[in-house]
Scaffold this active site. Structure first.
Site, PDB file in Angstrom:
ATOM      1  N   LYS A   1     -21.704  -5.300  -7.830  1.00 27.99           N
ATOM      2  CA  LYS A   1     -21.002  -5.190  -9.288  1.00 27.99           C
ATOM      3  C   LYS A   1     -19.815  -5.306  -9.089  1.00 27.99           C
ATOM      4  O   LYS A   1     -19.026  -4.297  -8.333  1.00 27.99           O
ATOM      5  CB  LYS A   1     -21.349  -3.650  -9.526  1.00 27.99           C
ATOM      6  CG  LYS A   1     -21.001  -3.194 -10.861  1.00 27.99           C
ATOM      7  CD  LYS A   1     -21.641  -1.751 -11.370  1.00 27.99           C
ATOM      8  CE  LYS A   1     -21.294  -1.381 -12.526  1.00 27.99           C
ATOM      9  NZ  LYS A   1     -19.754  -0.731 -12.663  1.00 27.99           N
TER      10      LYS A   1
ATOM     11  N   CYS B   1      14.599   5.991  13.918  1.00 29.08           N
ATOM     12  CA  CYS B   1      15.127   6.847  14.963  1.00 29.08           C
ATOM     13  C   CYS B   1      14.979   6.056  16.430  1.00 29.08           C
ATOM     14  O   CYS B   1      14.137   5.841  16.770  1.00 29.08           O
ATOM     15  CB  CYS B   1      14.373   8.035  14.863  1.00 29.08           C
ATOM     16  SG  CYS B   1      15.138   9.200  16.358  1.00 29.08           S
TER      17      CYS B   1
END
EC number: 6.5.1.2
Length: 784
Positions: free
Chosen positions: A155, A469
Site C-alpha cells: 500500500k 569538542c
C-alpha cells in the site's frame, strides 16, 4: 493518515486525541443501553464529526495534517464505535458515510466515469484473518464454486489519481477527491515522465480509466530534502505530503522539479477489456507502457497472505517507496462482481495498516550530546509517544543547520518519525498549530562550550558544518562514548559492556536525577581514566587492582515499591553486590561476565580492533579492507608512516581519500598510540592469522548480499567476500558482479534482474566462495 480508506473494526475504549482523559470530564462511549446522557453523547458525536472533517480538509486540501495518521485513525474509530452502539444518532452527512477526501476549489472539478472507492482498514493480523474467512464463507461464492485467490500488494503512501485514456491518449488526470468528483491535475501529471501520454501497443480499450498512486521514491525524497537544507530552505515533511503538494502546484513547471513517480494498480471504466483477474491486467498495463509495481503476489491461502504482510513489514524500508500497509484483494473479477460494494468500500478488498511510524508530539526542549569523536549533536526532548512499536521521548536533530532549516522551536508540536530500527528523527513542526501559541515557543541556541568538560566548541576544520569538542583526551562524555563503542557489536562485541556499564566505568554517577534531569556533567568517581585501561579489567590480567576499584563505583537507581517506581533515587553499587549481614560484597554475575568477555575479546580479528579505536570515518568496511590488505597493526602503522601514504591508502577499495586523511591524522597523536601499546601489552591480538588456503579469486568483483541467508549473518557474508579480495557492496548497479539473494530479498533482487546481474542463492554463494566464478557459470538464476 490515509483517511481515504478509513474503516477499522470498532475498537472499544479508544482515547480521543487532543481531549482530556475521562477522569477529567470527557464523556466515554458505553455499551448500548448504557446510562450515558443523550445530550452529552450527541455533543461528543458532533465534536468528533467536526474534528474528522477538519483533519480531512487539512490532509487533502492543504497537504498539511494537524495530527498523525495514528491519531486520525483513533478519532475515526471512536466515531465508528459511537455509531455502531447508537445507530439512531447516525447523521446522513457523517464522514463514515462518505468515501473520504475533499475537492479543492483551486482546481477544476472532474467527475470520474466510475466511482473511486475507499478500502476498509484493519490494524491487526487477526482482523485480516477474520475478514478473509468471512469472504471465503460468502454463500454466493460457495454456490458458484469459485476458486478464491488473493492478490497481495504493498500500500503506497502517496496520492491516488485517476488517468483517463481515450484511443490510447491521455486526456485527463484527476485526484480521488470524494470518490465521485476529483480535482483536474492534468497539466501537472503531464510533467511526470513515467506516465505515458500515449499508450503503447494496440489492444487497449477505446476508453479506459487507469487508477494508481503518485509518490516520491524514498532515495529521491532524501536527496531532494538534503538539497533543500543545503540551500537554507525548510525540508519537506514526508514523501506523501510532498507528492500531494507537488501535484497541486499552480505552476506545472514547479511540479516538474519534484521527483514524482507513479505505479498503477487498477481500472475504473474499461470498455471491452477482456481479462479474468486483476493480476492479469497488470501484465496488460505493463505492455501498454504503464508503470506497474513490482511488489505484488497472488497467493492461495490466508496463511500466505499473512506471510506477505510479515515479510514486507520486515523489509518495508528496502522498497523503492514508503508504504503504510498491505492491500489484499480477491483476484478474480467475477468474484469481485459477486461480492460487490457497500456505499463506500468494496467487499472484496481490505487494507492492513502497519503500526504508525510518524506521530505528533510536543517538543519540550532541545539539548546537545557529545559523541565519541567530539561531534556535538542537538537532540529533542519530547512528550513520550508510542511510535513504530516503542515509546520514544528523544530524537536527533543532526546539527544546528538542520534545526534552522527545519524551523523547529522549543514548544512546537512536531512530527516524529521512527522507521524500523532507524534512530528517531524530528521531521519538522506542525505549522498550522503554531497560531496562538507563539508566546510559548523559544528558538534553540547552540551552546558555545562543551556541556561535559566546558571546553570551547568549534569546527574541526574550516568549512565543517558540525562543531566539536576538541578536548578528546580529557572530555568525560567522549570517553564514555568511546568505551561504549568498543564494546558494541561492530567492534569487540562485548555483551556485558553496554552504555550504562561504560558510563559507570568512566564517570560513575552524575548529579542527583531528582534535581538535575538531563545533566551530563559527571560527579564521579568512575574508574577508567582512558580506554587504554579497559583490558586491565580482563579476567586474565594478573593485576586485580583496577577490578577491585569497581567496588566503589555507584550509580543512581530509582527506588521501587511493590514493583513500581517511586520517583525517588538512591546511590547503589553498580559492579558489586550490596553487602548484607550474611554475605560480603562481591562482583555481580554480570561483572564477572564482563571480565570473561574482555579476556575473550583479546583474540578478536584485527578489523574489530581498528573499529574499536574510534578513528573518525573508520567503520567495519574500511577496517576489513585495511586488515585484509596489511594483516597486522605493525604493517598498518608502517604504511601510514611511509612516503606517499595518503595516495596508497586512498587507492584501497573501501578506504578512499577521506578515510586515508583520518587514519594519518589519528596515528600522529601520541596518546592514540599509547592505547594501541596498552592493549597490545594486555594481550590484545594485533595480527590476523593468515589462511593461505583462501584464494583471492574474487579480486575486483563487487558482490551484493540481500535478504536472509540460513547459515550466514550479514557480517559473515561480507567478511567471506572481503577476505577473498572482493568488495561487499550495499547497492546494485550495472557494475555489480553477483547478487546473493536470500529470503525476502526485496527491491535489490528486482533491480538485479532488470539489469541482468547474475543472481545466486546460498548454495551458489558457497560455490563462488570455494571455487570462484567458474564454478557458478550456467547456474539457474533464482530471480528469473
Amino acid at each position: 493518515m490515509n483517511p481515504e480508506e478509513p474503516t477499522p473494526n470498532p475498537v472499544p475504549n479508544l482515547p480521543v486525541p487532543g481531549t482530556a482523559p475521562a477522569s477529567a470530564g470527557t464523556q466515554t462511549v458505553e455499551a448500548p443501553g448504557s446510562a450515558v446522557p443523550e445530550d452529552a453523547l450527541r455533543q461528543e458525536y458532533q465534536q468528533l464529526i467536526d474534528e474528522v472533517r477538519k483533519h480531512r480538509a487539512a490532509y487533502y486540501l492543504e497537504d498539511a495534517p494537524l495530527v498523525s495518521d495514528a491519531e486520525f485513525d483513533l478519532l475515526y474509530s471512536r466515531l465508528e464505535l459511537i455509531e455502531a452502539q447508537h445507530p439512531a444518532i447516525v447523521a446522513n452527512d457523517s464522514p463514515t458515510q462518505e468515501v473520504g477526501g475533499e475537492v479543492s476549489a483551486a482546481f477544476s472539478p472532474v467527475e470520474h466515469l466510475s466511482r473511486m472507492y475507499s478500502l476498509e482498514d484493519v490494524f491487526s493480523l487477526e482482523e485480516v484473518t477474520a475478514w478473509g474467512r468471512k469472504t471465503e464463507a460468502n454463500a454466493a461464492l460457495r454456490a458458484a464454486g469459485h476458486e478464491l485467490k488473493w492478490l497481495c500488494e504493498v500500500k503506497i503512501d502517496g496520492l491516488a489519481v485517476n488517468l483517463l485514456y481515450r484511443h490510447g491518449k491521455l486526456v485527463r488526470a484527476a485526484t480521488r477527491g470524494d470518490g465521485a468528483t476529483g480535482e483536474d491535475v492534468t497539466h501537472n501529471v503531464l510533467t511526470i515522465k513515467v506516465i505515458p501520454t500515449q499508450l503503447a501497443g494496440e489492444d487497449w480499450p477505446e476508453e479506459v480509466e487507469v487508477r494508481g498512486e503518485i509518490f516520491i521514491p524514498s532515495a529521491d525524497f532524501t536527496s531532494y530534502n538534503e538539497a533543500l537544507i543545503e540551500a537554507g530552505k525548510a525540508p519537506l515533511a514526508n514523501p506523501r505530503n510532498a507528492a500531494a503538494g507537488s501535484l497541486r502546484q499552480k505552476d506545472p513547471a514547479e511540479t516538474a522539479k519534484r521527483p514524482l513517480k507513479m505505479f498503477v494498480h487498477g481500472f475504473g471504466v474499461r470498455q471491452g477489456l477482456e481479462a479474468k483477474t486483476q493480476s492479469e491486467t497488470y501484465g496488460l498495463m505493463e505492455s501498454w507502457g504503464l508503470p506497474v509495481s513490482p511488489y505484488s503476489r497472488v497467493v492461495g491461502t490466508l496463511d500466505e497472505v499473512l506471510s506477505f504482510i510479515k515479510d514486507n513489514g520486515e523489509h518495508r524500508h528496502d522498497l523503492l517507496h514508503e508504504i503504510d500497509g498491505i492491500v489484499v484483494k480477491a483476484d478474480s473479477f467475477e468474484i469481485q462482481r459477486n461480492l460487490g460494494f457497500t456505499s463506500r468500500v468494496p467487499r472484496w478488498a481490505v487494507a492492513y495498516k502497519y503500526p504508525p511510524e510518524e506521530v505528533n508530539t510536543v517538543l519540550r526542549d532541545i539539548q546537545v550530546q557529545v559523541g565519541r569523536t567530539g561531534r556535538v549533536t542537538p537532540f529533542g526532548i519530547m512528550d513520550p509517544v508510542l511510535v513504530a512499536g516503542s515509546t520514544v521521548n528523544r530524537a536527533t536533530l543532526h546539527n544546528q543547520d538542520v534545526v534552522k532549516a527545519k524551523g523547529v522551536m522549543i514548544g512546537d508540536t512536531v512530527i516524529l518519525r521512527k522507521a524500523g530500527d532507524v534512530i528517531p528523527e524530528i521531521v519538522g513542526p506542525v505549522m498550522a498549530l503554531r497560531a496562538g501559541n507563539e508566546e510559548n515557543l523559544h528558538e534553540f541556541i547552540m551552546p558555545t562550550h562543551c556541556p561535559s568538560c566546558g571546553e570551547p566548541l568549534a569546527p574541526a576544520k574550516e568549512g565543517d558544518v558540525d562543531i566539536r569538542c576538541n578536548n578528546a583526551r580529557s572530555c568525560p562524555i567522549q570517553l564514555t562514548e568511546r568505551v561504549a563503542h568498543l564494546g558494541g557489536r561492530g567492534a569487540f562485541d562485548i555483551e556485558a559492556l553496554g552504555y550504562e556499564a561504560a558510563q559507570a566505568l568512566t564517570i560513575g554517577h552524575g548529579p542527583d536525577p531528582e534535581q538535575n534531569h538531563g545533566v551530563i556533567t559527571p560527579a564521579g568517581p568512575g574508574t577508567l581514566r582512558n580506554e587504554s585501561q579497559v583490558f586491565d579489567l580482563a579476567a586474565g590480567n594478573p593485576d586485580a587492582t583496577l577490578r577491585q576499584a569497581l567496588a566503589e563505583v555507584k550509580v543512581w537507581r530509582e527506588i521501587r515499591s511493590k514493583g513500581s517506581g517511586t520517583g525517588k533515587f538512591a546511590l547503589v553499587p553498580y559492579f558489586y553486590s550490596k553487602a548484607t549481614a550474611k554475605k560480603e560484597s562481591g562482583p555481580t554475575k554480570t561483572t564477572l561476565k564482563l571480565f570473561d568477555e574482555l579476556e575473550k575479546a583479546k583474540t578478536k580479528d584485527l578489523w574489530r580492533v581498528l573499529v574499536a579505536l574510534s578513528i573518525r570515518h573508520v567503520g567495519p568496511t574500511a577496517s576489513r579492507a585495511l586488515a585484509n590488505r596489511y594483516g597486522s597493526m605493525v604493517a598498518i602503522i608502517e604504511a601510514i608512516g611511509a612516503a606517499g601514504a595518503r595516495e596508497a591508502l586512498a587507492e584501497i577499495d573501501g578506504v578512499g581519500a577521506i578515510i586515508a586523511d583520518a587514519l594519518i591524522e589519528w596515528f600522529q597523536i601520541d596518546w592514540h598510540q599509547e592505547i594501541i601499546a596498552a592493549w597490545s601489552a594486555a594481550g590484545v591480538r594485533m595480527q590476523d592469522e593468515q589462511d593461505e588456503s583462501i584464494l583471492k579469486h574474487l579480486a575486483g568483483m563487487s558482490i551484493v548480499v540481500t535478504g536472509t541467508l540460513p547459515t550466514y549473518s550479514r557480517d559473515a557474508a561480507k567478511e567471506a567476500i572481503i577476505i577473498r579480495g572482493g568488495k561487499a557492496a550495499g547497492s546494485v548497479s550495472k557494475n555489480t558482479s553477483y547478487l546473493v539473494a536470500g529470503e525476502a530479498a526485496g527491491s535489490k533482487l528486482d533491480k538485479a534482474v532488470a539489469l541482468g546481474v547474475p543472481v545466486l542463492d546460498e548454495e551458489g554463494f558457497d560455490l563462488l566462495l570455494a571455487s570462484g566464478p567458474e564454478s557458478v557459470e550456467g547456474r539457474p538464476n533464482p530471480g528469473a
